[in-house]
Design a protein around this motif. Structure first.
Motif, PDB file in Angstrom:
ATOM      1  N   ARG A 640      -7.731   7.600   4.103  1.00 27.78           N
ATOM      2  CA  ARG A 640      -8.597   7.139   3.020  1.00 27.78           C
ATOM      3  C   ARG A 640      -7.775   6.841   1.772  1.00 27.78           C
ATOM      4  NH1 ARG A 640     -11.510  10.771   6.021  1.00 27.78           N
ATOM      5  NH2 ARG A 640     -13.616  10.057   6.609  1.00 27.78           N
ATOM      6  N   PHE A 641      -7.844   5.562   1.344  1.00 23.00           N
ATOM      7  CA  PHE A 641      -7.110   5.139   0.148  1.00 23.00           C
ATOM      8  C   PHE A 641      -7.939   5.256  -1.126  1.00 23.00           C
ATOM      9  CE2 PHE A 641      -5.190   2.836   3.695  1.00 23.00           C
ATOM     10  CZ  PHE A 641      -3.852   3.134   3.526  1.00 23.00           C
ATOM     11  N   GLY A 642      -9.243   5.389  -0.989  1.00 23.82           N
ATOM     12  CA  GLY A 642     -10.095   5.524  -2.163  1.00 23.82           C
ATOM     13  C   GLY A 642     -10.657   4.189  -2.620  1.00 23.82           C
ATOM     14  N   PRO A 643     -11.367   4.186  -3.761  1.00 23.22           N
ATOM     15  CA  PRO A 643     -11.996   2.960  -4.266  1.00 23.22           C
ATOM     16  C   PRO A 643     -10.968   1.945  -4.752  1.00 23.22           C
ATOM     17  CG  PRO A 643     -12.252   4.744  -5.846  1.00 23.22           C
ATOM     18  CD  PRO A 643     -11.661   5.364  -4.606  1.00 23.22           C
ATOM     19  N   LEU A 644     -11.328   0.662  -4.595  1.00 19.81           N
ATOM     20  CA  LEU A 644     -10.449  -0.431  -5.008  1.00 19.81           C
ATOM     21  C   LEU A 644     -10.776  -0.837  -6.446  1.00 19.81           C
ATOM     22  CD1 LEU A 644     -10.528  -2.694  -1.809  1.00 19.81           C
ATOM     23  CD2 LEU A 644      -8.801  -1.009  -2.473  1.00 19.81           C
ATOM     24  N   GLU A 645      -9.755  -1.155  -7.187  1.00 15.50           N
ATOM     25  CA  GLU A 645      -9.908  -1.597  -8.569  1.00 15.50           C
ATOM     26  C   GLU A 645      -9.554  -3.085  -8.665  1.00 15.50           C
ATOM     27  OE1 GLU A 645      -7.475   0.815 -11.032  1.00 15.50           O
ATOM     28  OE2 GLU A 645      -8.424   2.713 -10.431  1.00 15.50           O
ATOM     29  N   PRO A 646     -10.167  -3.803  -9.588  1.00 19.48           N
ATOM     30  CA  PRO A 646      -9.836  -5.230  -9.736  1.00 19.48           C
ATOM     31  C   PRO A 646      -8.360  -5.419 -10.078  1.00 19.48           C
ATOM     32  CG  PRO A 646     -11.837  -4.671 -10.944  1.00 19.48           C
ATOM     33  CD  PRO A 646     -11.229  -3.374 -10.520  1.00 19.48           C
ATOM     34  N   GLY A 647      -7.799  -6.483  -9.538  1.00 20.03           N
ATOM     35  CA  GLY A 647      -6.412  -6.782  -9.789  1.00 20.03           C
ATOM     36  C   GLY A 647      -5.518  -6.264  -8.676  1.00 20.03           C
ATOM     37  N   ALA A 648      -4.217  -6.464  -8.877  1.00 22.28           N
ATOM     38  CA  ALA A 648      -3.240  -6.069  -7.866  1.00 22.28           C
ATOM     39  C   ALA A 648      -2.817  -4.619  -8.090  1.00 22.28           C
ATOM     40  CB  ALA A 648      -2.034  -6.989  -7.914  1.00 22.28           C
ATOM     41  N   HIS A 649      -2.992  -3.809  -7.050  1.00 22.38           N
ATOM     42  CA  HIS A 649      -2.626  -2.395  -7.118  1.00 22.38           C
ATOM     43  C   HIS A 649      -2.059  -1.949  -5.780  1.00 22.38           C
ATOM     44  CE1 HIS A 649      -4.704  -1.840 -10.987  1.00 22.38           C
ATOM     45  NE2 HIS A 649      -5.654  -2.634 -10.485  1.00 22.38           N
ATOM     46  N   ARG A 650      -1.362  -0.833  -5.856  1.00 28.89           N
ATOM     47  CA  ARG A 650      -0.850  -0.183  -4.642  1.00 28.89           C
ATOM     48  C   ARG A 650      -1.620   1.113  -4.430  1.00 28.89           C
ATOM     49  NH1 ARG A 650       5.772  -0.729  -5.084  1.00 28.89           N
ATOM     50  NH2 ARG A 650       5.873  -3.008  -4.648  1.00 28.89           N
ATOM     51  N   TYR A 651      -2.094   1.300  -3.213  1.00 26.67           N
ATOM     52  CA  TYR A 651      -2.892   2.475  -2.887  1.00 26.67           C
ATOM     53  C   TYR A 651      -2.144   3.303  -1.840  1.00 26.67           C
ATOM     54  CZ  TYR A 651      -6.448  -0.393  -5.129  1.00 26.67           C
ATOM     55  OH  TYR A 651      -7.136  -1.180  -6.013  1.00 26.67           O
ATOM     56  N   ARG A 652      -2.050   4.595  -2.119  1.00 28.29           N
ATOM     57  CA  ARG A 652      -1.293   5.489  -1.247  1.00 28.29           C
ATOM     58  C   ARG A 652      -2.214   6.548  -0.654  1.00 28.29           C
ATOM     59  NH1 ARG A 652       1.662   4.563  -5.834  1.00 28.29           N
ATOM     60  NH2 ARG A 652       3.776   3.698  -5.545  1.00 28.29           N
ATOM     61  N   ALA A 653      -1.843   7.001   0.569  1.00 24.82           N
ATOM     62  CA  ALA A 653      -2.611   8.082   1.206  1.00 24.82           C
ATOM     63  C   ALA A 653      -1.730   8.751   2.246  1.00 24.82           C
ATOM     64  CB  ALA A 653      -3.886   7.541   1.863  1.00 24.82           C
ATOM     65  N   SER A 654      -2.034  10.008   2.484  1.00 29.49           N
ATOM     66  CA  SER A 654      -1.299  10.769   3.503  1.00 29.49           C
ATOM     67  C   SER A 654      -1.817  10.402   4.891  1.00 29.49           C
ATOM     68  CB  SER A 654      -1.473  12.272   3.268  1.00 29.49           C
ATOM     69  OG  SER A 654      -0.951  13.013   4.352  1.00 29.49           O
ATOM     70  N   ALA A 694       3.476  -0.434   3.521  1.00 33.55           N
ATOM     71  CA  ALA A 694       4.704   0.361   3.553  1.00 33.55           C
ATOM     72  C   ALA A 694       4.389   1.769   4.041  1.00 33.55           C
ATOM     73  CB  ALA A 694       5.347   0.397   2.177  1.00 33.55           C
ATOM     74  N   GLU A 695       5.444   2.458   4.524  1.00 30.11           N
ATOM     75  CA  GLU A 695       5.305   3.825   5.019  1.00 30.11           C
ATOM     76  C   GLU A 695       6.330   4.700   4.319  1.00 30.11           C
ATOM     77  OE1 GLU A 695       5.986   3.426   9.178  1.00 30.11           O
ATOM     78  OE2 GLU A 695       8.101   2.913   8.972  1.00 30.11           O
ATOM     79  N   ARG A 696       5.971   5.981   4.152  1.00 26.67           N
ATOM     80  CA  ARG A 696       6.869   6.919   3.486  1.00 26.67           C
ATOM     81  C   ARG A 696       7.705   7.633   4.526  1.00 26.67           C
ATOM     82  NH1 ARG A 696       4.132  10.736  -0.697  1.00 26.67           N
ATOM     83  NH2 ARG A 696       3.130  11.511   1.203  1.00 26.67           N
ATOM     84  N   THR A 697       9.009   7.545   4.401  1.00 22.85           N
ATOM     85  CA  THR A 697       9.916   8.148   5.359  1.00 22.85           C
ATOM     86  C   THR A 697      10.072   9.631   5.064  1.00 22.85           C
ATOM     87  OG1 THR A 697      11.863   7.697   4.000  1.00 22.85           O
ATOM     88  CG2 THR A 697      11.147   5.958   5.515  1.00 22.85           C
ATOM     89  N   HIS A 698      10.833  10.320   5.924  1.00 22.42           N
ATOM     90  CA  HIS A 698      11.064  11.754   5.728  1.00 22.42           C
ATOM     91  C   HIS A 698      11.867  12.041   4.461  1.00 22.42           C
ATOM     92  CE1 HIS A 698       9.306  12.661   9.574  1.00 22.42           C
ATOM     93  NE2 HIS A 698      10.097  11.771  10.167  1.00 22.42           N
ATOM     94  N   SER A 699      12.613  11.061   3.982  1.00 26.49           N
ATOM     95  CA  SER A 699      13.364  11.242   2.736  1.00 26.49           C
ATOM     96  C   SER A 699      12.519  10.883   1.516  1.00 26.49           C
ATOM     97  CB  SER A 699      14.625  10.368   2.755  1.00 26.49           C
ATOM     98  OG  SER A 699      14.279   9.004   2.905  1.00 26.49           O
ATOM     99  N   ARG A 700      11.194  10.669   1.755  1.00 27.68           N
ATOM    100  CA  ARG A 700      10.213  10.399   0.714  1.00 27.68           C
ATOM    101  C   ARG A 700      10.426   9.052   0.055  1.00 27.68           C
ATOM    102  NH1 ARG A 700       7.188  14.727   0.051  1.00 27.68           N
ATOM    103  NH2 ARG A 700       6.213  13.835  -1.839  1.00 27.68           N
TER     104      ARG A 700
END
Length: 1001
Positions: A640-654, A694-700
């Motif tokens: 779940r990335f959460g609600p979207l906001e107008p404009g260009a954004h990056r959304y992160r989730a575990s 994109a994905e988060r690697t083990h080195s964060r």
């Protein structure tokens, strides 16, 4: 003559010896292969008042085999009571049985403590004890629902649960842990002593059960029918007179064994008839040549005034005496051969001579005497003409020509019948068709024997006044001696039988190997357990980077059907796939199964980031979430990335614990749920662009994922209401969201809308999508890419799909799926060690070799083993008859050769004349016999059973086995050449002037 006659009689009598041993072996192997619960006898008490003493009295009344042997062993007595174990400090109810069974503890592995011995003691499984919080020495409270009483027992030991399918348990599941409903889970059964269990009041006990294991050695093929009849009578009277209800599947197993024995006999008779015919022809040939050798003695008897019967006794005394000596020797050799072959052919039995074997030997002896009498008939009546049989005859006797024509007509009729109707029809063997191979070889031999002098006459003209002295002598001798071409007939039949038999044996062995590998699936199949979190397909690929040794396989056994899922990239290299199974090549099928236009979006790491540009404000804002598939666990996870906001954004989730070892993106979903809208049909139009993933690697650190967002064809809507288009900056998404919070989803188009599968059956017109079974047992859409009659390992009622694609379409966990690793031929242990190191643990193994070995002891395989033995005997008779012909003619030939040497013919020319003469005879015999054997095999073998099962999947391969046939002919030709070469050297060396006149008496 003694050797040839002995071999002929031994060959005729060995057939019944082989059949007797084969029947007993088939019966014993069938009984041993059957489940103990099927062939054993169960005696169930008719009520709960029957005592163990009464049960044993019923067991003592069970019928015995004819002769008094006990068919069943010691009885296993089982007593049981339904119980409700009481867990310490818990209110959860459980169910189980309290069991006492004869010898049960011998088949349990105790981890702590020991088997119950004293009164009031019980043993239970380790997992049941863990559930009830019990240890050795604790007191277990077991409630008996039938008498509403709770009893206390001391725990004497904890054992490891056994295999419920093991034959020792007779189909009874004493280890049913977790099988009952969740409201009353079932535990493994508790074990106690018989005394303790019988102390519980009778109404609470189940009726006693007695089980008598079968002793297979007590039954013989001749005694099965009387015993089955006696057992049937026992089953009818036992409930009333003995208070037990007998039950067994032994009669049906015996019937199956009898059918196997009948099929074996049918196949053996086909080649046994040819072998007996060959033995009779060889005996006649030997008798005729022996009679020619006796011509001087008969002529001397005539000169001394002997009567007709006196001359007959002179002619017959030696050959009949030899046959009389050969009779017991042949029986002895047949008996010794049966005993010598027993360890490799028969299961637990060494066959001996029976009445049928003796009768076969006596009949062959009588036929030999008759053949000898016929051969000497003309010699006794016209000794001088018989002695000069080498004088050319202006015309053949009409009777001989008529007999030859009759044999040729019968051979043609028999061969046509074989070609049209086969050898066997409806389980019966046609007599004329059975004789077809031998009659065809005999007919061709007769034709060849009559044409050889004509062909030799051409050689006479070609060698006239030439330097080819040896060849000229050979052709002149063949052209004028009527007795020499007779040997072509013998060689034709012998080589024909050897070729036919070797072809049948090799074809049967090849088809058995094909069937064995097909039934198993591959050369070796490992049943495996995969450690949670391990990507099964990738682990197997890592173990075998070449892609030619190992293949990951999953078999889903759902109620709606069976699905065989394979790593299609390796299917052609690993799976057992006969060429006749499909019109399409296995390589093309594998490519069609795994073909997908779009590669998957692979993920790894602990987090996911998506770049989204929302074009306008939506109130309330829609929520974005992603569904990913964990390849190691086979389960979906929602990110779940959460609600979207107008404009260009990056959304992160575990990614909820990380994608270990890897995941795949299934879909993105947009959800809109306004809190105060009363009409769920209200919609909100969303326009956004997904520009990066994109994905988060083990080195964060964040690492871009190859998602191919700039290609709209690589993505598709999975729910409807979503329109996708591509731009250089990413994937443009237009969606209509409803206020009822139903998602609008889109995802990679990496899975076909209908899963490509191989189906059973025949194609019919345009192939539309149909329904199939996924790895989670759910119904899915499938699209056939090929049709076959059956699939490896799973048979004719299944479909086959690509394992990776099948995993992508599954929506739930695999419940009835068995994981396997199929291996192609080669070393196994190294692969097993590497699999274990990657978390794939083998728990069982099946091999095509073991399957083939098991099939090699059934009746049909034994019958084809007799084919090979017949080929060996036929080759020996061909060699023996050739050597005998040379020895029998040596006396006359030495005089002829001495005369030729006296007039100046060189040794080399004389030796060449013998070699050319015998070479032409052997060559014609080999050629005609090979043609007869090959033609008969190609016509007859498709109608001869190959397997006990009637299923012809995969289709048998009846191609001519060139290797075995060529080796047989090479051995026969080499042996005959050596025999002729040695004989020619000895005859020429022994020829001298003192041999002259030796034939003038």
């Amino acid at each position: 003559m003694l050797t040839v006659a002995t071999v002929g009689i031994a060959a005729a009598s060995f057939g019944p010896v082989f059949l007797r041993g084969g029947d007993s072996s088939v019966l014993r192997s069938t009984l041993r292969a059957a489940d103990a619960s099927d062939v054993g006898l169960s005696l169930l008490a008719v009520n709960d008042h029957v005592t163990p003493k009464e049960l044993h009295r019923a067991a003592m009344s069970v019928p015995r085999a004819p002769g008094g042997a006990a068919v069943y062993g010691s009885m296993i007595v089982t007593a049981s009571v339904a119980i409700d174990p009481v867990a310490v400090g818990r209110t959860q109810p459980y169910v189980a049985d309290l069991v006492s069974r004869t010898g049960m503890c011998r088949h349990l592995t105790f981890i702590v403590g020991s088997c119950p011995h004293g009164p009031g003691t019980v043993a239970l499984s380790q997992r049941s004890a863990r559930t009830l919080h019990l240890r050795v020495g604790d007191r277990a409270r077991l409630r008996v629902p039938a008498d509403h009483d709770t009893r206390t027992f001391v725990v004497s030991g904890l054992f490891r649960p056994g295999n419920p399918s093991a034959s020792v348990w007779w189909g009874q599941n004493y280890f049913g842990f977790g099988e009952a409903p969740a409201s009353r889970p079932r535990l493994d059964d508790f074990v106690t002593t018989r005394r303790t269990l019988l102390s519980i009041p009778a109404p609470a006990q189940a009726p006693l059960l007695g089980q008598l294991p079968l002793n297979p050695a007590a039954l013989t093929p001749q005694g099965t029918i009387p015993f089955a009849q006696a057992l049937d009578r026992f089953e009818q009277v036992a409930p009333k007179s003995l208070l037990v209800q007998p039950s067994t599947e032994l009669p049906s197993v015996l019937a199956r064994s009898a059918g196997d024995e009948h099929t074996m006999t049918t196949i053996v008779v086909i080649v046994l008839v040819q072998l007996v015919l060959l033995a009779l022809i060889v005996l006649y040939f030997v008798a005729a040549r022996s009679a020619e050798a006796r011509a001087p003695d008969v002529r001397l008897a005539e000169l001394r005034g002997f009567t007709f019967w006196g001359k007959t006794s002179v002619a017959l005394f030696e050959p009949v005496g030899i046959l009389t000596t050969a009779l017991p020797l042949g029986l002895l050799i047949a008996w010794l051969a049966g005993g010598a072959l027993a360890p490799s052919l028969f299961v637990g039995i060494a066959p001996g001579l029976d009445l049928l074997a003796v009768v076969a030997a006596v009949v062959t002896f009588a036929a030999g005497v008759m053949a000898t009498s016929l051969a000497t008939k003309g010699l006794v009546r016209r000794p001088r003409q018989a002695d000069n049989a080498h004088v050319p005859s202006s015309r053949d006797r009409p009777l001989a020509v008529a007999l030859d024509a009759l044999v040729i007509a019968l051979a043609v009729a028999a061969f046509v019948e074989v070609a049209i109707a086969g050898v066997t029809s409806g389980g019966r063997t046609d007599p004329l068709s059975t004789l077809a191979p031998g009659l065809l070889a005999l007919a061709l031999g007769l034709v060849g024997g009559r044409l050889l002098p004509w062909g030799s006459a051409l050689g006479v003209r070609l060698t006239r006044n030439s330097h080819w002295v040896g060849t000229g002598l050979a052709t002149r001798r063949l052209a004028r001696l009527q007795s020499l071409p007779r040997h072509v007939v013998v060689l034709s039949i012998a080589i024909g039988l050897a070729t036919f038999a070797v072809t049948g044996w090799a074809v049967a062995g090849r088809n058995r190997s094909i069937r064995s590998a097909f039934d198993v699936g591959a050369s070796t199949v490992l049943k495996v357990e995969v450690k949670p979190g391990v990507n099964f397909v990738q682990a197997v690929r890592q173990v075998d980077p070449s892609g030619r040794r190992a293949m990951a396989v999953a078999i889903e056994n759902a109620s709606d059907g069976v699905t065989l899922a394979v790593d299609s990239q390796r299917l052609a290299a690993v799976a057992a796939w006969p060429a006749s199974l499909s019109s399409r090549s296995i390589t093309a099928i594998g490519q069609a199964l795994g073909r997908t236009k779009v590669p998957p979006v692979d993920l790894s790491g602990s987090g996911l980031r998506v770049s989204v540009d929302l074009s306008r404000t939506v109130n309330p804002p829609p929520a974005l979430q992603a569904t990913i598939l964990n390849n190691g666990y086979g389960s979906d996870t929602t990110v779940r990335f959460g609600p979207l906001e107008p404009g260009a954004h990056r959304y992160r989730a575990s990614t909820s614990g990380g994608c270990q070892p890897s995941c795949q993106l299934v879909s993105f979903s947009l959800i809109w749920a306004p809190p105060s809208v009363s009409d769920p049909g209200v919609t909100a139009d969303i326009r956004m662009r997904v520009s990066g993933l994109a994905e988060r690697t083990h080195s964060r650190e964040w690492r871009n994922v190859v998602a191919r967002l700039g290609r709209a064809a690589n993505w598709r809507s999975t729910t409807g209401g979503v329109h996708l288009s591509a731009s250089p900056s990413g994937l443009d998404v237009q969606a209509s969201l409803y206020a009822d919070a139903s998602p609008a989803s889109f995802g990679p188009a990496d899975v076909p809308r209908a899963l490509p599968v191989v189906m059973i059956g025949q194609p019919s017109g345009a192939q539309a999508d149909s329904l199939g079974v996924g790895l989670d047992g759910e119904t899915i859409n499938v699209r056939p890419v090929a049709f076959v009659s059956a699939l490896p390992a799973v048979g004719p009622n299944a479909t086959m799909a690509d394992l990776s694609l099948a995993q992508r379409v599954q929506t739930g966990p695999m419940l009835n799926t068995q994981l396997q690793v199929w291996l192609s031929p080669g070393p196994v242990q190294g692969l097993v060690r590497r699999l274990e190191a990657l978390g794939v643990r083998p728990v069982g193994r099946s091999t095509a070799v073991a399957k083939d070995a098991a099939l090699s002891h059934d009746g049909i395989s034994l019958a084809y083993s007799f084919f090979l033995l017949a080929a060996v005997v036929a080759t020996l008779l061909a060699i023996g008859s050739t050597i005998f012909a040379l020895i029998a003619a040596s006396r006359r030939r030495e005089g002829e050769l001495a005369s030729l040497r006296a007039v100046g013919v060189a040794r080399v020319s004389l030796r060449r004349s013998l070699l050319v003469e015998q070479g032409l005879i052997i060559g014609v015999g080999l050629l005609l016999g090979t043609a007869a054997g090959v033609a008969s095999a190609l016509a007859a073998l498709p109608s001869i059973p190959e397997f006990v099962s009637s299923a012809r999947v995969p289709a048998p391969d009846y191609r001519l086995p060139l290797g075995p046939v060529g080796l047989t002919l090479l051995v026969a030709a080499f042996s005959l050449s050596v025999a002729v070469g040695l004989s020619a050297r000895v005859l020429v060396d022994r020829a001298s002037s003192n041999r002259l006149g030796g034939e003038q008496l």
